[in-house]
Design a protein around this motif. Structure first.
Motif, PDB file in Angstrom:
ATOM      1  N   VAL A  61     100.149 -40.640   8.178  1.00 14.96           N
ATOM      2  CA  VAL A  61     100.165 -39.598   9.212  1.00 14.96           C
ATOM      3  C   VAL A  61      99.190 -38.483   8.843  1.00 14.96           C
ATOM      4  N   PHE A  62      99.253 -38.025   7.612  1.00 12.95           N
ATOM      5  CA  PHE A  62      98.374 -36.929   7.186  1.00 12.95           C
ATOM      6  C   PHE A  62      96.910 -37.345   7.225  1.00 12.95           C
ATOM      7  N   ALA A  63      96.639 -38.587   6.902  1.00  4.31           N
ATOM      8  CA  ALA A  63      95.260 -39.054   6.877  1.00  4.31           C
ATOM      9  C   ALA A  63      94.646 -39.113   8.269  1.00  4.31           C
ATOM     10  N   ARG A  64      95.494 -39.065   9.316  1.00  5.26           N
ATOM     11  CA  ARG A  64      94.992 -39.217  10.684  1.00  5.26           C
ATOM     12  C   ARG A  64      95.106 -37.958  11.532  1.00  5.26           C
ATOM     13  N   LEU A  65      95.857 -36.963  11.087  1.00  5.43           N
ATOM     14  CA  LEU A  65      96.098 -35.794  11.930  1.00  5.43           C
ATOM     15  C   LEU A  65      94.862 -34.921  12.108  1.00  5.43           C
ATOM     16  N   GLY A  66      94.033 -34.810  11.101  1.00  5.79           N
ATOM     17  CA  GLY A  66      92.856 -33.941  11.209  1.00  5.79           C
ATOM     18  C   GLY A  66      92.210 -33.732   9.858  1.00  5.79           C
ATOM     19  N   ASP A  67      91.117 -32.979   9.857  1.00  9.28           N
ATOM     20  CA  ASP A  67      90.357 -32.780   8.622  1.00  9.28           C
ATOM     21  C   ASP A  67      91.171 -32.060   7.555  1.00  9.28           C
ATOM     22  N   GLU A  68      91.906 -30.994   7.959  1.00  9.87           N
ATOM     23  CA  GLU A  68      92.659 -30.217   6.976  1.00  9.87           C
ATOM     24  C   GLU A  68      93.786 -31.036   6.373  1.00  9.87           C
ATOM     25  N   THR A  69      94.547 -31.747   7.191  1.00  7.94           N
ATOM     26  CA  THR A  69      95.653 -32.535   6.654  1.00  7.94           C
ATOM     27  C   THR A  69      95.145 -33.706   5.820  1.00  7.94           C
ATOM     28  N   ARG A  70      94.032 -34.296   6.221  1.00  2.82           N
ATOM     29  CA  ARG A  70      93.454 -35.388   5.440  1.00  2.82           C
ATOM     30  C   ARG A  70      93.041 -34.894   4.057  1.00  2.82           C
ATOM     31  N   ALA A  71      92.488 -33.688   3.998  1.00  3.40           N
ATOM     32  CA  ALA A  71      92.056 -33.133   2.707  1.00  3.40           C
ATOM     33  C   ALA A  71      93.236 -32.796   1.809  1.00  3.40           C
ATOM     34  N   ILE A  72      94.409 -32.590   2.392  1.00  2.00           N
ATOM     35  CA  ILE A  72      95.590 -32.263   1.597  1.00  2.00           C
ATOM     36  C   ILE A  72      95.993 -33.426   0.704  1.00  2.00           C
ATOM     37  N   VAL A  73      95.792 -34.651   1.166  1.00  9.03           N
ATOM     38  CA  VAL A  73      96.365 -35.799   0.462  1.00  9.03           C
ATOM     39  C   VAL A  73      95.358 -36.627  -0.324  1.00  9.03           C
ATOM     40  N   ARG A  74      94.096 -36.234  -0.359  1.00  8.28           N
ATOM     41  CA  ARG A  74      93.149 -37.059  -1.113  1.00  8.28           C
ATOM     42  C   ARG A  74      91.967 -36.234  -1.632  1.00  8.28           C
ATOM     43  N   THR A  75      91.297 -36.783  -2.628  1.00 14.63           N
ATOM     44  CA  THR A  75      90.009 -36.262  -3.069  1.00 14.63           C
ATOM     45  C   THR A  75      89.005 -36.464  -1.937  1.00 14.63           C
ATOM     46  N   THR A  76      88.186 -35.446  -1.690  1.00 11.91           N
ATOM     47  CA  THR A  76      87.220 -35.524  -0.596  1.00 11.91           C
ATOM     48  C   THR A  76      85.792 -35.427  -1.130  1.00 11.91           C
ATOM     49  N   THR A  77      84.876 -36.010  -0.363  1.00  7.93           N
ATOM     50  CA  THR A  77      83.447 -35.927  -0.688  1.00  7.93           C
ATOM     51  C   THR A  77      82.687 -35.474   0.540  1.00  7.93           C
ATOM     52  N   ALA A  78      81.681 -34.648   0.323  1.00 15.22           N
ATOM     53  CA  ALA A  78      80.809 -34.206   1.413  1.00 15.22           C
ATOM     54  C   ALA A  78      79.390 -34.108   0.884  1.00 15.22           C
ATOM     55  N   VAL A  79      78.501 -34.886   1.460  1.00 18.24           N
ATOM     56  CA  VAL A  79      77.089 -34.799   1.085  1.00 18.24           C
ATOM     57  C   VAL A  79      76.519 -33.522   1.693  1.00 18.24           C
ATOM     58  N   THR A  80      76.052 -32.622   0.851  1.00 16.70           N
ATOM     59  CA  THR A  80      75.603 -31.312   1.324  1.00 16.70           C
ATOM     60  C   THR A  80      74.106 -31.083   1.176  1.00 16.70           C
ATOM     61  N   GLN A  81      73.451 -31.821   0.292  1.00 13.36           N
ATOM     62  CA  GLN A  81      72.019 -31.611   0.089  1.00 13.36           C
ATOM     63  C   GLN A  81      71.336 -32.964  -0.122  1.00 13.36           C
ATOM     64  N   LEU A  82      70.131 -33.101   0.459  1.00 11.83           N
ATOM     65  CA  LEU A  82      69.329 -34.307   0.312  1.00 11.83           C
ATOM     66  C   LEU A  82      67.884 -33.924   0.003  1.00 11.83           C
ATOM     67  N   SER A  83      67.224 -34.713  -0.825  1.00 10.60           N
ATOM     68  CA  SER A  83      65.814 -34.465  -1.094  1.00 10.60           C
ATOM     69  C   SER A  83      65.112 -35.793  -1.363  1.00 10.60           C
ATOM     70  N   GLY A  84      63.828 -35.833  -1.021  1.00  9.46           N
ATOM     71  CA  GLY A  84      63.048 -37.048  -1.225  1.00  9.46           C
ATOM     72  C   GLY A  84      61.611 -36.718  -1.546  1.00  9.46           C
ATOM     73  N   SER A  85      60.709 -37.297  -0.807  1.00 11.13           N
ATOM     74  CA  SER A  85      59.291 -37.099  -1.072  1.00 11.13           C
ATOM     75  C   SER A  85      58.843 -35.692  -0.684  1.00 11.13           C
ATOM     76  N   LEU A  86      57.771 -35.262  -1.332  1.00 10.81           N
ATOM     77  CA  LEU A  86      57.180 -33.963  -1.018  1.00 10.81           C
ATOM     78  C   LEU A  86      56.147 -34.054   0.097  1.00 10.81           C
ATOM     79  N   ALA A  87      55.817 -35.269   0.506  1.00 17.12           N
ATOM     80  CA  ALA A  87      54.807 -35.458   1.556  1.00 17.12           C
ATOM     81  C   ALA A  87      55.290 -36.510   2.540  1.00 17.12           C
ATOM     82  N   ALA A  88      54.860 -36.377   3.799  1.00 18.71           N
ATOM     83  CA  ALA A  88      55.299 -37.293   4.845  1.00 18.71           C
ATOM     84  C   ALA A  88      54.745 -38.694   4.655  1.00 18.71           C
ATOM     85  N   ASN A  89      53.640 -38.841   3.965  1.00 14.38           N
ATOM     86  CA  ASN A  89      53.007 -40.156   3.823  1.00 14.38           C
ATOM     87  C   ASN A  89      53.061 -40.691   2.400  1.00 14.38           C
TER      88      ASN A  89
END
Length: 424
Positions: free
Chosen positions: A260-288
């Motif tokens: 039930v908690f895993a399906r009710l919403g973001d806050e309740t889901r976070a109550i019952v488990r470890t969460t991950t969120a990708v917040t930053q990405l980086s790659g090449s310094l040039a488009a080509n």
């Protein structure tokens, strides 16, 4: 504003804040001893006895903001409306300068009223909670070196909220007795670069994207800690509707409750488990140009009952690729659980009930991280509660645009701290 790069921080603004406080709170500064550790402040209010002291915490740094998209500029502190709808708009009103100033106002009033606490009271104001928390760590180290072991510590955290628990219409005062662990996990792929016109089948960015997709496809298992169960039982007793039968039988129906908690919403889901969120990405310094290094930063909040090591092992199994380097940065384990019964808890619950008599007081595990976690090294009763009423919309302004607070609820916060201090 706190910045991860300290060289970009406007330290003159911090200095002005510190220099201005004695003029704003003369009675407090006449009665309390103040010391400075970097830009963090530690006040000592001598008590009449030698029992375990109280520590009231808050931080006065805020996350960065620009004027873009704000109804009122974030650092203008503008007042609007009247009566119950009078609002103060500013970055930090909820997180966490509102609490700093409410504590100062409460102490100023009590000193002016000739009140002397039964035991020492410390005010601990950190300057970099939003980044690394080094200020709070320095204050804890200073107290430890002096042999000070507080009996009661209160930092920011839960608040008085509504409509967060199914079937419960009354306001709920969620008081944190612990908080999740936190770490940034860096996912790194290093490969040979080259011209983007002749890419290999699996570029570094594709490999990284696959790792992220695999991680998201394998969420951490849902668990109910003892604190979770107590919260459900406490609130379930006040619930109406079809889920009440589940909530009041929480211990017997844990598998169903986890689902039930895993399906009710973001806050309740976070109550019952470890969460991950990708917040930053980086790659090449040039488009080509093919990236020689592709990197993702994952913000991980580790459930109480788990650990940094268990978290990293789960990620390795989920990603299943030895060419993706997985590294924990500034890891912090979940905090020990403070008592949710007994004199310390009763003191907190009593102060809440005195100011918010309709609120149901319940323990919970704080989902974010606070400076309070550092005080668990010298105290067994560390709580996380901000004495303000916050609507869902207002909670959504934390670290976002249009942060604001109702003046009426801020004034109630001052009363809360006064009540808590009188029970010191």
């Amino acid at each position: 504003m706190s910045r991860n790069d300290v060289d970009e921080t406007d330290w003159a603004a911090f200095d002005r804040f510190i220099e201005t406080l004695p003029a704003l709170y003369p009675a407090l500064h006449g009665a309390l001893e103040r010391e400075q550790h970097g830009h963090s402040l530690l006040y000592r209010w001598p008590g009449s006895g030698d029992g375990a002291p109280t520590v009231l915490m808050a931080h006065y740094d805020v996350v960065p903001a620009t004027d873009d998209g704000w109804t009122h500029p974030p650092f203008a502190a503008e007042l609007t409306g009247s009566g119950a709808e009078r609002l103060l708009w500013a970055r930090g009103t909820l997180d966490d300068k509102g609490a700093v100033v409410a504590i100062l106002e409460a102490v100023e009033a009590l000193v002016a009223d000739s009140f002397v606490p039964a035991n020492d009271v410390y005010l601990s104001f950190g300057h970099d909670e939003e980044t690394v928390g080094s200020g709070a760590q320095a204050l804890v180290a200073a107290l430890r070196d002096r042999g000070v072991r507080p009996g009661f510590v209160l930092d920011e955290g839960g608040a008085v909220v509504e409509r967060i628990f199914p079937g419960v219409a009354a306001p709920i005062a969620v008081a944190g007795v612990s908080e999740k662990g936190i770490t940034s996990v860096r996912l790194t792929v290093e490969q040979r670069g080259g011209h983007a016109s002749t890419p290999p089948r699996m570029t570094a960015t594709v490999r990284l994207a696959r790792a992220i997709t695999r991680m998201n496809a394998k969420p951490f298992p849902a668990r109910l800690s003892e604190t979770n169960l107590r919260m459900v039982e406490t609130l379930g007793a006040h619930a109406t509707g079809p889920l009440r039968a589940v909530f009041v039988r929480a211990r017997r129906l844990q598998p169903l409750l986890r689902a039930v908690f895993a399906r009710l919403g973001d806050e309740t889901r976070a109550i019952v488990r470890t969460t991950t969120a990708v917040t930053q990405l980086s790659g090449s310094l040039a488009a080509n140009a093919l990236p020689e290094t592709a990197e993702a930063v994952v913000n991980v909040r580790i459930a109480v009952g788990s650990s940094v090591a268990e978290t990293l092992e789960h990620l390795r199994k989920a990603i299943r690729d030895p060419q993706v380097r997985i590294q924990a940065v500034d890891p912090s384990e979940p905090s020990p659980v403070s008592p949710s019964s007994g004199p310390e808890w009763d003191r907190l619950a009593g102060a809440i009930a005195a100011v918010h008599p309709r609120a149901i007081v319940t323990p919970y595990i704080m989902l974010g991280a606070s400076d309070g976690r550092h005080y668990t090294a010298i105290a067994d009763a560390v709580y996380r509660f901000t004495p303000f009423e916050m609507s869902a919309e207002e909670r959504g302004t934390l670290h976002a645009r249009d942060e604001r607070i109702h003046v009426a609820t801020w004034l109630l916060g001052i009363r809360f701290y006064e009540r808590l201090l009188r029970a010191s």
